[in-house]
Design a protein around this motif. Structure first.
Motif, PDB file in Angstrom:
ATOM      1  N   VAL A   1      21.156  -9.899 -36.639  1.00  0.00           N
ATOM      2  CA  VAL A   1      19.819  -9.381 -36.309  1.00  0.00           C
ATOM      3  C   VAL A   1      19.813  -8.822 -34.881  1.00  0.00           C
ATOM      4  CG1 VAL A   1      17.384  -9.986 -36.122  1.00  0.00           C
ATOM      5  CG2 VAL A   1      18.777 -11.029 -37.905  1.00  0.00           C
ATOM      6  N   VAL A   2      20.514  -9.518 -33.966  1.00  0.00           N
ATOM      7  CA  VAL A   2      20.589  -9.029 -32.579  1.00  0.00           C
ATOM      8  C   VAL A   2      21.220  -7.631 -32.553  1.00  0.00           C
ATOM      9  CG1 VAL A   2      21.580  -9.473 -30.297  1.00  0.00           C
ATOM     10  CG2 VAL A   2      20.738 -11.377 -31.679  1.00  0.00           C
ATOM     11  N   ALA A   3      22.330  -7.489 -33.300  1.00  0.00           N
ATOM     12  CA  ALA A   3      23.004  -6.184 -33.338  1.00  0.00           C
ATOM     13  C   ALA A   3      22.094  -5.125 -33.946  1.00  0.00           C
ATOM     14  CB  ALA A   3      24.291  -6.296 -34.142  1.00  0.00           C
ATOM     15  N   HIS A   4      21.379  -5.495 -35.029  1.00  0.00           N
ATOM     16  CA  HIS A   4      20.488  -4.542 -35.707  1.00  0.00           C
ATOM     17  C   HIS A   4      19.433  -4.011 -34.739  1.00  0.00           C
ATOM     18  CE1 HIS A   4      17.220  -2.968 -38.090  1.00  0.00           C
ATOM     19  NE2 HIS A   4      16.453  -3.953 -37.687  1.00  0.00           N
ATOM     20  N   PHE A   5      18.694  -4.933 -34.094  1.00  0.00           N
ATOM     21  CA  PHE A   5      17.578  -4.391 -33.302  1.00  0.00           C
ATOM     22  C   PHE A   5      18.047  -3.764 -31.994  1.00  0.00           C
ATOM     23  CE2 PHE A   5      17.086  -7.588 -30.101  1.00  0.00           C
ATOM     24  CZ  PHE A   5      17.168  -8.846 -30.683  1.00  0.00           C
ATOM     25  N   HIS A   6      19.229  -4.141 -31.515  1.00  0.00           N
ATOM     26  CA  HIS A   6      19.724  -3.421 -30.337  1.00  0.00           C
ATOM     27  C   HIS A   6      20.150  -2.003 -30.712  1.00  0.00           C
ATOM     28  CE1 HIS A   6      19.750  -7.240 -28.072  1.00  0.00           C
ATOM     29  NE2 HIS A   6      19.709  -6.449 -27.028  1.00  0.00           N
ATOM     30  N   GLN A   7      20.768  -1.846 -31.872  1.00  0.00           N
ATOM     31  CA  GLN A   7      21.157  -0.477 -32.259  1.00  0.00           C
ATOM     32  C   GLN A   7      19.923   0.383 -32.505  1.00  0.00           C
ATOM     33  OE1 GLN A   7      24.255  -0.387 -35.371  1.00  0.00           O
ATOM     34  NE2 GLN A   7      25.436   0.517 -33.713  1.00  0.00           N
ATOM     35  N   VAL A   8      18.926  -0.224 -33.162  1.00  0.00           N
ATOM     36  CA  VAL A   8      17.743   0.564 -33.493  1.00  0.00           C
ATOM     37  C   VAL A   8      16.904   0.838 -32.242  1.00  0.00           C
ATOM     38  CG1 VAL A   8      15.570   0.538 -34.741  1.00  0.00           C
ATOM     39  CG2 VAL A   8      17.621  -0.216 -35.868  1.00  0.00           C
ATOM     40  N   LEU A   9      16.636  -0.196 -31.461  1.00  0.00           N
ATOM     41  CA  LEU A   9      15.706  -0.027 -30.344  1.00  0.00           C
ATOM     42  C   LEU A   9      16.397   0.378 -29.040  1.00  0.00           C
ATOM     43  CD1 LEU A   9      13.107  -2.869 -30.957  1.00  0.00           C
ATOM     44  CD2 LEU A   9      12.821  -0.422 -31.214  1.00  0.00           C
ATOM     45  N   ALA A  10      17.402  -0.420 -28.628  1.00  0.00           N
ATOM     46  CA  ALA A  10      18.074  -0.071 -27.375  1.00  0.00           C
ATOM     47  C   ALA A  10      18.817   1.250 -27.539  1.00  0.00           C
ATOM     48  CB  ALA A  10      19.031  -1.181 -26.961  1.00  0.00           C
ATOM     49  N   GLY A  11      19.473   1.435 -28.684  1.00  0.00           N
ATOM     50  CA  GLY A  11      20.181   2.693 -28.929  1.00  0.00           C
ATOM     51  C   GLY A  11      19.233   3.872 -28.873  1.00  0.00           C
ATOM     52  N   THR A  12      18.073   3.718 -29.504  1.00  0.00           N
ATOM     53  CA  THR A  12      17.083   4.791 -29.494  1.00  0.00           C
ATOM     54  C   THR A  12      16.579   5.051 -28.078  1.00  0.00           C
ATOM     55  OG1 THR A  12      16.406   4.308 -31.747  1.00  0.00           O
ATOM     56  CG2 THR A  12      14.799   5.428 -30.366  1.00  0.00           C
ATOM     57  N   ALA A  13      16.171   3.972 -27.395  1.00  0.00           N
ATOM     58  CA  ALA A  13      15.560   4.152 -26.076  1.00  0.00           C
ATOM     59  C   ALA A  13      16.570   4.699 -25.071  1.00  0.00           C
ATOM     60  CB  ALA A  13      14.983   2.835 -25.580  1.00  0.00           C
TER      61      ALA A  13
END
Lengths: 130, 565
Positions: free
Chosen positions: B393-405
């Motif tokens: 889950v940590v990897a998922h939301f970092h790719q989606v949110l941190a990657g996007t931002a």
């Protein structure tokens, strides 16, 4: 104004449908209430915008063929610079800190809020520069 | 006070923004100009990014070895709490929604300023003081909040999280919450009421559309967060029992309230960056955006659906209707997929110019799509039961949110920096930053998927050799350090641009939208003249009349919009 109205109306109606489905399927009141409130947040602005849409001629920004000359005149009054938003922000900050450190900071904070809100209102009524 | 003359078609000598009104620190304190406030937001949020990034480096240093001892367990908890809170509340949202939107949105619709300039300035001061309040937690007795950015009850109660640090965190969220609400009111009103003649809603740039929809989502979600924070504070200090079982309350109610804000928040963070990418792809492909209305309706669909998926974060509580939330969560993949295909359609067959903004936008597209796929997996309850609260889950939301931002954020920064400052950044350093960041970012988070699948729980400061996740954590930590290094290259680029400026000109990228019709940086009240607005690309039409998006009469008068070629 038609598109603006429809954006809000669409969100309101969609969430209302989700509310009804959720309420009868999940039979859970908390979530249904939050969804119902959200539908209201879509429908209330939709009512306002719809009310004005019926009573207004299309504005130049709603007309595809409009030219810049059609909207000549003052757009609005914009303050160039003013210290009062900063004072108000600091007042809100000190007032909020009183929730953590006790009421002493709120005395200064509330005084700043009252001063800044009053001054900003007078400033905008005067219409002069700061 | 200035009465802004309506969008004169006559050209005047541009009055440089810097020459108008006070200068220096007094200008910074008193300006109500959306451009100054936008830049304030941008640079402040980037400082918060650096602070949160430094915390991430310490977290990753702790996890390099099994049984790491870089920081205490309490400090580790404080670090990941404030890291997450800063990234979400103080960087990702305000960078785009406070920074880019403030600076760019009025320019893109031909407006002289935001609808409520004083409110705009107040929003910034509440944001800055809110961020400062959050950081003050490290300097009080007991330390900062240590219950995660989601502050689940009962962990966030006074019993388990005593001291002023958690209260400072609550106050910080309330202050920044009001800041977000005020900005949302301002942006939506500006887009609805201050557009230039001919700038109909369906001619607004996609970036502006996305900001409008984000504003509506903020107005839906943020009041609930603020109310939940007030309830949490009341539970901690006023003797109420909203979230405590002993007094008849329900900890799960906190989760419901928080995620009713929290999932729209995911899209509040993502949609502005989708808008940035949607501006960059057509400009660097030399094409109009593919499927303009499809993008607009996909954005609206995402907004609507995002209000009905909050409990997919709560599958494992056993108190939520799994098929309902799984179905709506999977449905969000449809409009999101439409967006991805639309971006690919825009690039397809285009005359691609691989400048730094396009590289970062492509980096966003790849990382977001990867993270999005794992999101579809997590929408399925059986899979979520297996990996809930793991590093997957940590990897998922970092790719989606941190990657996007980070990727779309830097794409936007490189794209609009010439408009902000009148200067170019160095292309070579930008490309170097991109490639290091892109490789390092994925090196950080792809191993975390694997660690999660091996059962490594999130939010733990230590793990054992026998957990067989040491190598994965080491790769992840090296990736994180390299990602941090890539930010230093950006700082160097910024410094060189400041010390040895290369003039940008008004439209260095051959941009399509109205912000490129004015000088760089724009004059006071933005425009000295406006081109006719007859399509979604008025500046392109003006600069390339032979390829304009409208037909003309025999005398050259704009006549009718045509389907983009």
């Amino acid at each position: 104004m038609k598109v603006e109205y429809r954006v809000y109306l669409g969100i309101g109606i969609f969430v209302l449908i989700v509310t009804v489905v959720y309420f009868f399927w999940a039979k859970e009141y908390g979530g249904a209430m939050m969804l119902f409130g959200t539908a209201g947040l879509g429908l209330l602005p939709a009512l306002y915008l719809g009310w004005w849409k019926r009573r207004m001629e299309p504005r130049p920004e709603d007309v595809e063929e409009a030219t810049v000359a059609e909207n000549r005149g003052a757009v609005g009054a914009f303050p160039d610079h003013t210290i009062f938003p900063f004072v108000l922000g600091i007042g809100a900050f000190l007032t909020a800190l009183s929730l953590v450190f006790g009421p002493s900071t709120a005395v200064i904070g509330l005084a700043l809020i009252v001063f800044a809100a009053t001054s900003a209102t007078l400033e905008s009524r005067r219409g002069g520069t700061v | 006070m200035t009465i802004a003359e309506e969008r004169s078609e006559l050209a005047h000598e541009p009055e440089a923004d810097a020459q108008h009104g006070p200068t220096g620190i007094y200008k910074w304190l008193t300006s109500t100009d959306h451009k100054v406030i936008g830049k304030n937001y941008m640079y402040t949020s980037l400082v918060f990014l650096m602070i949160a990034g430094a915390m991430a480096m310490i977290i990753r240093a702790q996890l390099v070895q099994p049984n790491g001892h870089i920081v205490s367990q309490q400090m580790y908890n404080e670090l990941f709490t404030i890291h997450g809170s800063m990234m979400l509340y103080l960087f990702a949202g305000p960078f785009a929604f406070g920074g880019f939107a403030n600076f760019i949105l009025p320019l893109q619709i031909g407006a002289p300023d935001m609808a409520f300039p004083r409110l705009n300035a107040l929003s910034y001061w509440l944001y800055l003081t809110g961020g400062t309040t959050m950081l003050m937690g490290f300097f009080v007795n007991g330390g900062a909040a240590a219950f995660g950015w989601v502050s689940y009850a009962p962990l966030s109660s006074y019993t388990y999280s005593p001291g002023p640090g958690p209260d400072l965190w609550i106050v910080a969220i309330i202050l920044t919450g009001f800041s977000g609400i005020f900005t949302a009111v301002n942006l939506v009103t500006t887009a609805f009421y201050l557009r230039a003649p001919g700038m109909t809603m369906f001619r607004m740039p996609i970036f502006t559309w996305n900001m409008v929809v984000t504003g509506i989502l903020i107005l839906i979600a943020f009041p609930i967060l603020t109310a939940a924070m007030v309830m949490l504070y009341a539970d901690r200090h006023l003797g109420t029992h909203f979230f405590t079982v002993a007094g008849g309350g329900s900890p799960v109610m906190w989760q419901n309230l928080f995620w009713f804000f929290g999932h729209p928040e995911v899209y509040i963070l993502a949609l502005p960056y989708f808008g940035i990418a949607s501006e960059i792809f057509p400009v660097f492909a030399k094409k109009p955006i593919f499927g303009y209305k499809g993008l607009v309706f996909a954005t609206l669909a995402i907004a609507g659906l995002s209000t009905g998926v909050w409990a997919h974060h709560m599958y494992t509580t056993g108190t939520v209707l799994l098929p309902f939330f799984a179905a709506l969560s999977l449905l969000i993949a449809v409009p999101t997929g439409i967006k991805v295909f639309t971006w690919i359609g825009t690039l397809w067959g285009g005359n691609l110019q691989f400048r730094v903004p396009l590289l970062f936008a492509l980096g966003f597209l790849v990382t977001f799509t990867m993270g999005g796929f794992s999101g579809v997996m997590l929408a399925s309850p059986p899979f979520d039961f297996a990996v809930h609260d793991t590093y997957f889950v940590v990897a998922h939301f970092h790719q989606v949110l941190a990657g996007t931002a980070i990727f779309a954020g830097f794409a936007g920064f490189y794209y609009w920096y010439p408009k902000l400052t009148g200067r170019m950044m160095r292309e070579g350093l930008g490309k170097l930053q991109f490639w290091i960041a892109f490789i390092a970012f994925n090196m950080t988070f792809i191993p975390q998927y694997l660690a999660g699948l091996r059962g490594m729980p999130r939010r733990i400061p230590v793990y054992l050799v026998s957990d067989h996740v040491t190598f994965l954590n080491q790769v992840s930590s090296v990736g994180a350090f390299l990602t941090g290094f890539s930010f230093l290259i950006w700082l160097l680029n910024l410094w060189i641009s400041w010390r040895r400026p290369i003039p940008a000109g008004d439209n260095p990228w051959d941009g399509h939208t109205l912000e490129w019709a004015t000088s760089s940086p724009p004059p006071h009240h933005n425009f000295t003249s406006l081109p006719p607005i007859r399509s979604q690309r008025p500046v392109w039409d003006k600069n390339h009349p032979e390829y304009a998006d409208y037909t003309t009469d025999h005398d050259g008068t704009p006549k009718k919009e045509v389907e983009p070629r």
